[in-house]
Enzyme design. Sequence first.
Site, mmCIF file in Angstrom:
data_model
loop_
_atom_site.group_PDB
_atom_site.id
_atom_site.type_symbol
_atom_site.label_atom_id
_atom_site.label_comp_id
_atom_site.label_asym_id
_atom_site.label_seq_id
_atom_site.Cartn_x
_atom_site.Cartn_y
_atom_site.Cartn_z
ATOM 1 N N ASP A 1 -1.681 7.524 6.291
ATOM 2 C CA ASP A 1 -0.311 7.264 5.852
ATOM 3 C C ASP A 1 -0.319 6.797 4.403
ATOM 4 O O ASP A 1 -1.358 6.447 3.831
ATOM 5 C CB ASP A 1 0.344 6.198 6.738
ATOM 6 C CG ASP A 1 1.871 6.200 6.653
ATOM 7 O OD1 ASP A 1 2.434 7.052 5.945
ATOM 8 O OD2 ASP A 1 2.485 5.340 7.294
ATOM 9 N N LYS A 2 0.870 6.778 3.831
ATOM 10 C CA LYS A 2 1.106 6.333 2.460
ATOM 11 C C LYS A 2 2.292 5.400 2.441
ATOM 12 O O LYS A 2 3.229 5.541 3.238
ATOM 13 C CB LYS A 2 1.353 7.559 1.571
ATOM 14 C CG LYS A 2 2.095 7.311 0.272
ATOM 15 C CD LYS A 2 3.579 7.640 0.417
ATOM 16 C CE LYS A 2 4.344 7.337 -0.863
ATOM 17 N NZ LYS A 2 5.817 7.409 -0.631
ATOM 18 N N HIS A 3 2.266 4.423 1.541
ATOM 19 C CA HIS A 3 3.419 3.532 1.368
ATOM 20 C C HIS A 3 3.704 3.379 -0.125
ATOM 21 O O HIS A 3 2.789 3.235 -0.927
ATOM 22 C CB HIS A 3 3.146 2.149 1.965
ATOM 23 C CG HIS A 3 4.276 1.186 1.728
ATOM 24 N ND1 HIS A 3 5.422 1.183 2.490
ATOM 25 C CD2 HIS A 3 4.451 0.220 0.776
ATOM 26 C CE1 HIS A 3 6.245 0.245 2.044
ATOM 27 N NE2 HIS A 3 5.691 -0.343 1.015
ATOM 28 N N SER A 4 4.987 3.412 -0.474
ATOM 29 C CA SER A 4 5.420 3.185 -1.849
ATOM 30 C C SER A 4 6.185 1.878 -1.938
ATOM 31 O O SER A 4 6.939 1.533 -1.024
ATOM 32 C CB SER A 4 6.320 4.330 -2.335
ATOM 33 O OG SER A 4 6.928 4.014 -3.576
ATOM 34 N N THR B 1 13.628 6.577 2.239
ATOM 35 C CA THR B 1 13.180 7.858 2.792
ATOM 36 C C THR B 1 14.009 8.264 3.999
ATOM 37 O O THR B 1 14.363 9.437 4.167
ATOM 38 C CB THR B 1 11.689 7.775 3.158
ATOM 39 O OG1 THR B 1 10.933 7.497 1.969
ATOM 40 C CG2 THR B 1 11.193 9.072 3.763
ATOM 41 N N ARG C 1 14.141 -14.293 4.599
ATOM 42 C CA ARG C 1 13.702 -14.300 3.199
ATOM 43 C C ARG C 1 14.823 -13.859 2.269
ATOM 44 O O ARG C 1 14.975 -14.375 1.163
ATOM 45 C CB ARG C 1 12.494 -13.377 3.031
ATOM 46 C CG ARG C 1 11.202 -13.933 3.616
ATOM 47 C CD ARG C 1 10.143 -12.855 3.684
ATOM 48 N NE ARG C 1 9.908 -12.268 2.378
ATOM 49 C CZ ARG C 1 9.449 -11.031 2.192
ATOM 50 N NH1 ARG C 1 9.207 -10.245 3.222
ATOM 51 N NH2 ARG C 1 9.245 -10.583 0.975
ATOM 52 N N SER D 1 4.495 -8.364 5.122
ATOM 53 C CA SER D 1 5.610 -7.546 5.581
ATOM 54 C C SER D 1 5.250 -6.067 5.564
ATOM 55 O O SER D 1 5.447 -5.349 6.549
ATOM 56 C CB SER D 1 6.831 -7.802 4.697
ATOM 57 O OG SER D 1 7.911 -6.971 5.068
ATOM 58 N N LYS E 1 3.626 -3.720 9.468
ATOM 59 C CA LYS E 1 4.239 -2.511 10.036
ATOM 60 C C LYS E 1 3.294 -1.320 9.955
ATOM 61 O O LYS E 1 3.198 -0.521 10.887
ATOM 62 C CB LYS E 1 5.556 -2.212 9.315
ATOM 63 C CG LYS E 1 6.623 -3.284 9.499
ATOM 64 C CD LYS E 1 7.953 -2.861 8.942
ATOM 65 C CE LYS E 1 7.990 -2.850 7.429
ATOM 66 N NZ LYS E 1 8.040 -4.208 6.855
ATOM 67 N N LYS E 2 2.599 -1.180 8.832
ATOM 68 C CA LYS E 2 1.682 -0.054 8.676
ATOM 69 C C LYS E 2 0.503 -0.167 9.631
ATOM 70 O O LYS E 2 0.090 0.818 10.262
ATOM 71 C CB LYS E 2 1.198 0.034 7.220
ATOM 72 C CG LYS E 2 2.259 0.502 6.239
ATOM 73 C CD LYS E 2 2.717 1.919 6.546
ATOM 74 C CE LYS E 2 3.764 2.436 5.591
ATOM 75 N NZ LYS E 2 4.257 3.785 5.946
#
Length: 434
Positions: free
Chosen positions: A79-82, A119, A167, A182, A186-187
Amino acid sequence: MDARGILAKLRHGTALGDDELAWMAAGLADGDVSDAQAGAFAMGICRSGLDEAGRVALTLAMRASGDTLAWDLDAPVLDKHSTGGVGDCVSLILAPALAACGAYVPMISGRGLGHTGGTLDKLEAIPGVGIMLDEPRLRSVVAEVGCVIAGATGNIAPADKRLYAVRDVTSTVDSLDLITASILSKKLAAGLEGLVLDVKVGTGAFMKDVAAARDLAQALVGTANAAGCPTTALISDMNQPLVPSLGNALEVAEVMRVLTGQTGGAIVDLCAALGGALLAGAGLAASNDEGAAQITAAIADGRAAERFGAMIAALGGPVRFVEQWQRFLPEATVMREVPAAADGVVQAIDGEALGLAVVGLGGGRKVERDVIDPAVGLSGVVALGAQVRKGQPLAVVHAARPALADAAAQAVRGAITLGDAPVGAGPLIVERIG
Protein backbone atom coordinates in the site's frame (compact mmCIF):
# COMPACT_ATOMS: atom_id res chain seq x y z
CA MET A 1 -4.99 1.20 36.11
CA ASP A 2 -7.14 4.24 35.27
CA ALA A 3 -7.08 7.34 33.10
CA ARG A 4 -6.42 9.72 36.00
CA GLY A 5 -3.22 7.95 36.98
CA ILE A 6 -1.97 7.84 33.39
CA LEU A 7 -2.79 11.53 32.87
CA ALA A 8 -0.98 12.42 36.10
CA LYS A 9 2.18 10.72 34.77
CA LEU A 10 1.84 12.65 31.51
CA ARG A 11 1.40 15.92 33.38
CA HIS A 12 4.65 15.34 35.26
CA GLY A 13 6.52 14.35 32.11
CA THR A 14 6.95 10.70 33.12
CA ALA A 15 7.23 8.24 30.23
CA LEU A 16 4.22 5.96 29.85
CA GLY A 17 4.64 2.20 29.68
CA ASP A 18 3.38 0.02 26.87
CA ASP A 19 0.60 -1.32 29.09
CA GLU A 20 -0.59 2.20 29.95
CA LEU A 21 -0.68 3.25 26.30
CA ALA A 22 -2.55 0.03 25.48
CA TRP A 23 -5.07 0.74 28.25
CA MET A 24 -5.68 4.27 26.94
CA ALA A 25 -6.18 3.03 23.37
CA ALA A 26 -8.66 0.40 24.51
CA GLY A 27 -10.46 2.98 26.66
CA LEU A 28 -10.72 5.37 23.75
CA ALA A 29 -12.25 2.61 21.63
CA ASP A 30 -14.77 1.29 24.16
CA GLY A 31 -15.71 4.58 25.86
CA ASP A 32 -14.06 3.98 29.23
CA VAL A 33 -12.01 7.14 28.57
CA SER A 34 -14.19 10.27 28.62
CA ASP A 35 -13.96 13.10 26.09
CA ALA A 36 -12.29 15.30 28.72
CA GLN A 37 -9.72 12.60 29.45
CA ALA A 38 -9.14 11.99 25.75
CA GLY A 39 -8.48 15.72 25.25
CA ALA A 40 -6.10 15.78 28.21
CA PHE A 41 -4.28 12.74 26.83
CA ALA A 42 -3.87 14.37 23.41
CA MET A 43 -2.61 17.59 24.98
CA GLY A 44 -0.23 15.68 27.25
CA ILE A 45 1.29 13.81 24.29
CA CYS A 46 1.49 17.06 22.35
CA ARG A 47 3.35 18.84 25.16
CA SER A 48 5.60 16.04 26.47
CA GLY A 49 6.12 13.97 23.33
CA LEU A 50 6.97 10.28 23.04
CA ASP A 51 10.27 8.57 22.37
CA GLU A 52 10.45 6.11 19.47
CA ALA A 53 9.50 3.15 21.66
CA GLY A 54 6.48 5.02 22.98
CA ARG A 55 5.43 6.03 19.49
CA VAL A 56 5.58 2.38 18.36
CA ALA A 57 3.65 1.23 21.44
CA LEU A 58 0.89 3.80 20.91
CA THR A 59 0.62 2.92 17.22
CA LEU A 60 0.35 -0.80 17.91
CA ALA A 61 -2.15 -0.22 20.72
CA MET A 62 -4.36 1.89 18.46
CA ARG A 63 -4.11 -0.74 15.73
CA ALA A 64 -5.13 -3.44 18.22
CA SER A 65 -8.17 -1.42 19.38
CA GLY A 66 -10.22 -2.84 16.50
CA ASP A 67 -10.18 -5.40 13.71
CA THR A 68 -6.98 -6.32 11.91
CA LEU A 69 -6.77 -8.06 8.56
CA ALA A 70 -4.62 -11.08 7.75
CA TRP A 71 -4.13 -12.29 4.20
CA ASP A 72 -3.42 -15.66 2.60
CA LEU A 73 -2.58 -14.62 -0.93
CA ASP A 74 0.02 -15.70 -3.49
CA ALA A 75 1.80 -12.32 -3.70
CA PRO A 76 2.78 -9.46 -1.35
CA VAL A 77 0.13 -7.14 0.11
CA LEU A 78 1.30 -3.54 -0.41
CA ASP A 79 0.00 0.00 0.00
CA LYS A 80 0.86 3.68 -0.27
CA HIS A 81 -0.10 6.67 1.86
CA SER A 82 0.12 10.38 1.04
CA THR A 83 0.19 13.18 3.60
CA GLY A 84 -2.00 15.23 1.26
CA GLY A 85 -1.58 17.76 -1.51
CA VAL A 86 -3.50 19.50 -4.29
CA GLY A 87 -4.17 17.83 -7.61
CA ASP A 88 -2.85 14.63 -6.01
CA CYS A 89 -4.68 11.70 -7.59
CA VAL A 90 -1.74 9.27 -7.41
CA SER A 91 -3.69 6.58 -5.53
CA LEU A 92 -6.19 6.12 -8.38
CA ILE A 93 -3.32 5.35 -10.76
CA LEU A 94 -0.84 3.59 -8.49
CA ALA A 95 -3.19 1.03 -6.92
CA PRO A 96 -4.21 -0.57 -10.25
CA ALA A 97 -0.66 -0.27 -11.62
CA LEU A 98 0.70 -2.19 -8.62
CA ALA A 99 -1.98 -4.83 -9.10
CA ALA A 100 -0.98 -5.14 -12.75
CA CYS A 101 2.60 -5.73 -11.57
CA GLY A 102 1.62 -8.66 -9.37
CA ALA A 103 0.91 -7.10 -5.97
CA TYR A 104 -2.31 -7.03 -3.94
CA VAL A 105 -3.39 -3.58 -2.76
CA PRO A 106 -6.08 -3.14 -0.08
CA MET A 107 -5.93 0.66 0.03
CA ILE A 108 -7.92 2.05 2.96
CA SER A 109 -8.32 5.74 2.09
CA GLY A 110 -9.89 8.87 3.50
CA ARG A 111 -11.93 11.90 2.56
CA GLY A 112 -10.79 15.45 1.92
CA LEU A 113 -9.06 17.24 4.79
CA GLY A 114 -8.65 21.02 4.83
CA HIS A 115 -7.48 22.25 1.44
CA THR A 116 -6.55 18.80 0.10
CA GLY A 117 -8.87 16.51 -1.80
CA GLY A 118 -9.85 13.04 -0.60
CA THR A 119 -9.36 9.86 -2.61
CA LEU A 120 -12.78 8.55 -1.56
CA ASP A 121 -14.48 11.78 -2.65
CA LYS A 122 -12.81 11.46 -6.04
CA LEU A 123 -13.98 7.88 -6.48
CA GLU A 124 -17.52 8.84 -5.52
CA ALA A 125 -17.58 11.32 -8.42
CA ILE A 126 -18.07 8.20 -10.57
CA PRO A 127 -21.79 7.29 -10.63
CA GLY A 128 -22.72 4.19 -8.69
CA VAL A 129 -19.40 3.71 -6.91
CA GLY A 130 -19.75 2.65 -3.28
CA ILE A 131 -16.64 2.80 -1.10
CA MET A 132 -17.88 1.43 2.24
CA LEU A 133 -17.33 -2.32 2.03
CA ASP A 134 -17.68 -4.93 4.71
CA GLU A 135 -14.67 -7.17 5.26
CA PRO A 136 -15.87 -10.12 3.13
CA ARG A 137 -16.57 -7.84 0.17
CA LEU A 138 -13.23 -6.03 0.57
CA ARG A 139 -11.42 -9.37 0.57
CA SER A 140 -13.37 -10.53 -2.46
CA VAL A 141 -12.51 -7.47 -4.55
CA VAL A 142 -8.83 -7.64 -3.60
CA ALA A 143 -8.67 -11.32 -4.56
CA GLU A 144 -10.55 -10.84 -7.85
CA VAL A 145 -9.15 -7.52 -9.08
CA GLY A 146 -5.86 -7.22 -7.22
CA CYS A 147 -6.69 -3.85 -5.71
CA VAL A 148 -9.45 -1.97 -3.97
CA ILE A 149 -9.74 1.59 -2.70
CA ALA A 150 -12.27 1.78 0.11
CA GLY A 151 -13.15 3.56 3.32
CA ALA A 152 -12.28 2.26 6.76
CA THR A 153 -15.06 0.48 8.58
CA GLY A 154 -15.94 1.52 12.12
CA ASN A 155 -13.94 -1.46 13.37
CA ILE A 156 -10.58 -0.38 11.91
CA ALA A 157 -8.54 1.45 14.59
CA PRO A 158 -11.56 2.88 16.45
CA ALA A 159 -9.24 4.43 19.03
CA ASP A 160 -7.83 6.64 16.29
CA LYS A 161 -11.28 7.71 15.10
CA ARG A 162 -12.14 8.81 18.64
CA LEU A 163 -8.82 10.51 19.31
CA TYR A 164 -8.76 12.30 15.95
CA ALA A 165 -12.11 13.96 16.63
CA VAL A 166 -10.82 15.18 19.99
CA ARG A 167 -7.54 16.42 18.49
CA ASP A 168 -9.43 18.54 15.99
CA VAL A 169 -11.16 20.56 18.75
CA THR A 170 -8.20 20.70 21.16
CA SER A 171 -5.61 22.11 18.70
CA THR A 172 -3.42 19.01 18.91
CA VAL A 173 -3.69 17.91 15.27
CA ASP A 174 -0.08 18.87 14.50
CA SER A 175 1.54 16.57 17.11
CA LEU A 176 4.17 14.47 15.30
CA ASP A 177 3.55 11.53 17.63
CA LEU A 178 -0.22 11.61 17.19
CA ILE A 179 0.02 12.08 13.41
CA THR A 180 2.32 9.06 13.19
CA ALA A 181 0.09 6.84 15.34
CA SER A 182 -3.03 7.98 13.48
CA ILE A 183 -1.69 7.23 10.00
CA LEU A 184 0.04 3.97 10.81
CA SER A 185 -2.55 2.41 13.11
CA LYS A 186 -4.99 2.29 10.18
CA LYS A 187 -2.41 1.14 7.64
CA LEU A 188 -0.99 -1.58 9.90
CA ALA A 189 -4.52 -2.83 10.62
CA ALA A 190 -4.80 -3.66 6.91
CA GLY A 191 -2.18 -6.43 7.30
CA LEU A 192 0.39 -4.90 4.96
CA GLU A 193 3.69 -6.51 3.97
CA GLY A 194 5.09 -3.27 2.57
CA LEU A 195 4.26 0.43 2.64
CA VAL A 196 5.54 3.52 0.86
CA LEU A 197 4.82 7.02 2.14
CA ASP A 198 4.50 10.10 -0.06
CA VAL A 199 5.33 12.97 2.30
CA LYS A 200 4.45 16.22 0.54
CA VAL A 201 6.30 19.51 1.05
CA GLY A 202 5.52 22.95 -0.36
CA THR A 203 2.75 25.49 -0.74
CA GLY A 204 0.09 22.90 -1.48
CA ALA A 205 1.07 20.56 1.37
CA PHE A 206 0.48 20.57 5.11
CA MET A 207 4.27 20.59 5.59
CA LYS A 208 5.61 23.83 4.12
CA ASP A 209 9.35 23.25 4.65
CA VAL A 210 11.68 20.32 4.06
CA ALA A 211 12.85 20.06 7.69
CA ALA A 212 9.30 19.50 8.95
CA ALA A 213 8.58 17.00 6.17
CA ARG A 214 11.79 15.14 6.95
CA ASP A 215 10.91 14.92 10.66
CA LEU A 216 7.52 13.43 9.81
CA ALA A 217 8.95 11.03 7.23
CA GLN A 218 11.60 9.77 9.66
CA ALA A 219 9.02 9.31 12.44
CA LEU A 220 6.69 7.39 10.14
CA VAL A 221 9.39 5.17 8.62
CA GLY A 222 11.05 4.43 11.97
CA THR A 223 7.75 3.58 13.64
CA ALA A 224 6.39 1.44 10.80
CA ASN A 225 9.60 -0.55 10.47
CA ALA A 226 9.79 -1.08 14.23
CA ALA A 227 6.18 -2.29 14.13
CA GLY A 228 7.13 -4.92 11.55
CA CYS A 229 6.00 -3.32 8.28
CA PRO A 230 8.86 -2.65 5.82
CA THR A 231 8.43 1.02 4.91
CA THR A 232 10.17 3.73 2.93
CA ALA A 233 9.20 7.36 2.34
CA LEU A 234 9.67 9.80 -0.49
CA ILE A 235 9.50 13.53 0.21
CA SER A 236 7.91 14.99 -2.92
CA ASP A 237 7.48 18.54 -4.15
CA MET A 238 4.05 20.16 -3.78
CA ASN A 239 4.82 23.75 -4.81
CA GLN A 240 2.36 23.34 -7.67
CA PRO A 241 -0.56 20.98 -8.29
CA LEU A 242 0.50 17.51 -9.37
CA VAL A 243 -2.00 17.63 -12.24
CA PRO A 244 -3.49 20.81 -13.77
CA SER A 245 -6.96 20.13 -12.34
CA LEU A 246 -8.35 20.38 -8.81
CA GLY A 247 -11.75 18.97 -7.90
CA ASN A 248 -13.16 15.48 -7.70
CA ALA A 249 -14.56 14.71 -11.16
CA LEU A 250 -11.92 16.90 -12.81
CA GLU A 251 -9.12 14.91 -11.15
CA VAL A 252 -10.75 11.62 -12.14
CA ALA A 253 -10.72 12.94 -15.72
CA GLU A 254 -6.97 13.58 -15.39
CA VAL A 255 -6.51 10.03 -14.11
CA MET A 256 -8.35 8.64 -17.11
CA ARG A 257 -6.21 10.68 -19.50
CA VAL A 258 -3.12 9.17 -17.87
CA LEU A 259 -4.47 5.60 -17.85
CA THR A 260 -5.56 5.83 -21.49
CA GLY A 261 -2.27 7.27 -22.70
CA GLN A 262 -3.44 10.81 -23.47
CA THR A 263 -1.11 12.55 -21.02
CA GLY A 264 1.73 11.88 -18.60
CA GLY A 265 4.23 14.07 -16.80
CA ALA A 266 4.94 14.48 -13.11
CA ILE A 267 2.12 12.28 -11.85
CA VAL A 268 3.40 9.28 -13.82
CA ASP A 269 6.94 9.97 -12.63
CA LEU A 270 5.77 10.06 -9.00
CA CYS A 271 3.69 6.90 -9.40
CA ALA A 272 6.74 5.17 -10.87
CA ALA A 273 9.02 6.29 -8.04
CA LEU A 274 6.59 5.25 -5.30
CA GLY A 275 5.62 2.00 -6.97
CA GLY A 276 9.22 1.18 -7.80
CA ALA A 277 10.20 1.45 -4.14
CA LEU A 278 7.31 -0.84 -3.15
CA LEU A 279 7.99 -3.48 -5.78
CA ALA A 280 11.71 -3.57 -4.98
CA GLY A 281 11.10 -3.78 -1.25
CA ALA A 282 8.67 -6.66 -1.75
CA GLY A 283 10.99 -8.63 -4.03
CA LEU A 284 8.85 -8.08 -7.14
CA ALA A 285 11.63 -6.05 -8.78
CA ALA A 286 15.41 -6.24 -8.55
CA SER A 287 15.81 -2.51 -7.87
CA ASN A 288 13.87 0.71 -7.44
CA ASP A 289 14.60 1.61 -11.06
CA GLU A 290 13.39 -1.74 -12.35
CA GLY A 291 10.26 -1.42 -10.26
CA ALA A 292 9.66 2.09 -11.58
CA ALA A 293 10.00 0.79 -15.14
CA GLN A 294 7.40 -1.91 -14.40
CA ILE A 295 4.92 0.68 -13.11
CA THR A 296 5.49 2.93 -16.12
CA ALA A 297 4.97 0.00 -18.49
CA ALA A 298 1.75 -1.08 -16.74
CA ILE A 299 0.35 2.43 -17.21
CA ALA A 300 1.56 2.76 -20.81
CA ASP A 301 0.30 -0.58 -22.10
CA GLY A 302 -3.20 -0.34 -20.60
CA ARG A 303 -2.92 -3.03 -17.91
CA ALA A 304 -3.39 -0.45 -15.13
CA ALA A 305 -6.47 0.92 -16.92
CA GLU A 306 -7.92 -2.59 -17.17
CA ARG A 307 -7.48 -3.13 -13.40
CA PHE A 308 -8.96 0.29 -12.67
CA GLY A 309 -12.02 -0.50 -14.78
CA ALA A 310 -12.48 -3.84 -13.04
CA MET A 311 -12.25 -2.16 -9.64
CA ILE A 312 -14.82 0.50 -10.58
CA ALA A 313 -17.24 -2.19 -11.79
CA ALA A 314 -16.69 -4.21 -8.59
CA LEU A 315 -17.52 -1.12 -6.52
CA GLY A 316 -20.83 -0.67 -8.36
CA GLY A 317 -19.72 1.79 -11.02
CA PRO A 318 -20.18 1.61 -14.80
CA VAL A 319 -18.92 -1.63 -16.37
CA ARG A 320 -17.38 0.21 -19.35
CA PHE A 321 -16.14 3.26 -17.46
CA VAL A 322 -12.60 3.18 -18.91
CA GLU A 323 -13.92 3.14 -22.48
CA GLN A 324 -16.65 5.76 -21.95
CA TRP A 325 -15.54 7.81 -18.95
CA GLN A 326 -16.39 11.20 -20.52
CA ARG A 327 -20.11 10.40 -20.59
CA PHE A 328 -20.26 9.39 -16.93
CA LEU A 329 -18.44 12.18 -15.08
CA PRO A 330 -20.59 15.14 -13.92
CA GLU A 331 -19.98 18.60 -15.40
CA ALA A 332 -20.46 22.01 -13.79
CA THR A 333 -23.10 24.38 -15.14
CA VAL A 334 -20.79 27.45 -15.06
CA MET A 335 -17.33 27.50 -16.65
CA ARG A 336 -15.25 30.66 -16.55
CA GLU A 337 -11.70 31.42 -17.66
CA VAL A 338 -9.49 33.46 -15.31
CA PRO A 339 -7.41 35.73 -17.60
CA ALA A 340 -3.94 36.94 -16.67
CA ALA A 341 -3.87 40.68 -15.91
CA ALA A 342 -0.47 41.13 -17.59
CA ASP A 343 2.32 39.35 -19.43
CA GLY A 344 4.67 37.40 -17.18
CA VAL A 345 6.27 34.22 -15.98
CA VAL A 346 4.56 32.16 -13.27
CA GLN A 347 6.83 32.76 -10.27
CA ALA A 348 4.86 30.99 -7.53
CA ILE A 349 1.62 29.08 -7.00
CA ASP A 350 -0.09 29.05 -3.62
CA GLY A 351 -1.45 25.54 -3.72
CA GLU A 352 -3.25 25.84 -0.41
CA ALA A 353 -5.14 28.91 -1.67
CA LEU A 354 -6.17 27.03 -4.82
CA GLY A 355 -7.35 24.09 -2.72
CA LEU A 356 -9.39 26.39 -0.51
CA ALA A 357 -10.90 27.97 -3.63
CA VAL A 358 -12.17 24.52 -4.62
CA VAL A 359 -13.60 24.05 -1.11
CA GLY A 360 -15.36 27.42 -1.52
CA LEU A 361 -16.91 26.17 -4.75
CA GLY A 362 -18.37 23.21 -2.88
CA GLY A 363 -15.71 20.70 -3.93
CA GLY A 364 -14.60 20.07 -0.34
CA ARG A 365 -15.97 20.25 3.19
CA LYS A 366 -15.81 23.13 5.65
CA VAL A 367 -17.57 20.97 8.25
CA GLU A 368 -18.04 17.21 8.25
CA ARG A 369 -21.74 17.31 7.32
CA ASP A 370 -21.18 19.36 4.12
CA VAL A 371 -22.26 17.68 0.88
CA ILE A 372 -19.65 17.79 -1.88
CA ASP A 373 -20.45 18.88 -5.43
CA PRO A 374 -18.25 16.49 -7.48
CA ALA A 375 -18.39 18.58 -10.65
CA VAL A 376 -16.80 21.81 -9.40
CA GLY A 377 -13.16 22.81 -9.30
CA LEU A 378 -10.37 24.23 -11.43
CA SER A 379 -8.88 22.96 -14.67
CA GLY A 380 -6.06 24.12 -16.93
CA VAL A 381 -4.06 25.56 -14.02
CA VAL A 382 -0.84 27.06 -15.41
CA ALA A 383 2.47 25.47 -14.46
CA LEU A 384 5.26 26.99 -12.42
CA GLY A 385 7.67 28.77 -14.80
CA ALA A 386 5.13 29.05 -17.63
CA GLN A 387 5.19 32.18 -19.82
CA VAL A 388 1.71 33.71 -20.03
CA ARG A 389 0.35 36.62 -22.04
CA LYS A 390 -2.17 39.18 -20.88
CA GLY A 391 -5.64 37.70 -21.25
CA GLN A 392 -4.38 34.11 -21.39
CA PRO A 393 -6.21 31.84 -18.90
CA LEU A 394 -4.45 31.13 -15.62
CA ALA A 395 -7.12 28.48 -14.98
CA VAL A 396 -10.72 27.64 -15.78
CA VAL A 397 -13.27 27.74 -12.95
CA HIS A 398 -16.01 25.08 -12.89
CA ALA A 399 -18.85 26.26 -10.63
CA ALA A 400 -22.50 25.71 -9.81
CA ARG A 401 -23.38 29.42 -9.70
CA PRO A 402 -21.90 32.62 -11.18
CA ALA A 403 -21.26 34.19 -7.78
CA LEU A 404 -19.22 31.20 -6.68
CA ALA A 405 -17.27 31.36 -9.94
CA ASP A 406 -16.48 35.04 -9.29
CA ALA A 407 -15.11 34.29 -5.83
CA ALA A 408 -13.00 31.39 -7.10
CA ALA A 409 -11.61 33.50 -9.96
CA GLN A 410 -10.49 36.15 -7.48
CA ALA A 411 -8.82 33.45 -5.38
CA VAL A 412 -6.99 32.09 -8.42
CA ARG A 413 -5.63 35.55 -9.30
CA GLY A 414 -4.35 35.93 -5.75
CA ALA A 415 -2.78 32.47 -5.69
CA ILE A 416 -0.71 32.76 -8.88
CA THR A 417 2.21 35.22 -8.86
CA LEU A 418 3.56 36.57 -12.15
CA GLY A 419 6.92 38.25 -12.67
CA ASP A 420 9.77 38.68 -15.12
CA ALA A 421 12.41 36.25 -13.86
CA PRO A 422 12.71 32.78 -15.40
CA VAL A 423 11.68 30.04 -12.97
CA GLY A 424 12.43 26.35 -13.05
CA ALA A 425 10.52 23.70 -11.14
CA GLY A 426 12.51 21.97 -8.42
CA PRO A 427 13.07 18.21 -8.31
CA LEU A 428 9.92 16.15 -7.96
CA ILE A 429 11.55 13.80 -5.44
CA VAL A 430 13.22 15.96 -2.81
CA GLU A 431 14.53 13.20 -0.56
CA ARG A 432 14.25 9.46 0.10
CA ILE A 433 13.98 8.14 3.67
CA GLY A 434 14.60 4.48 4.48
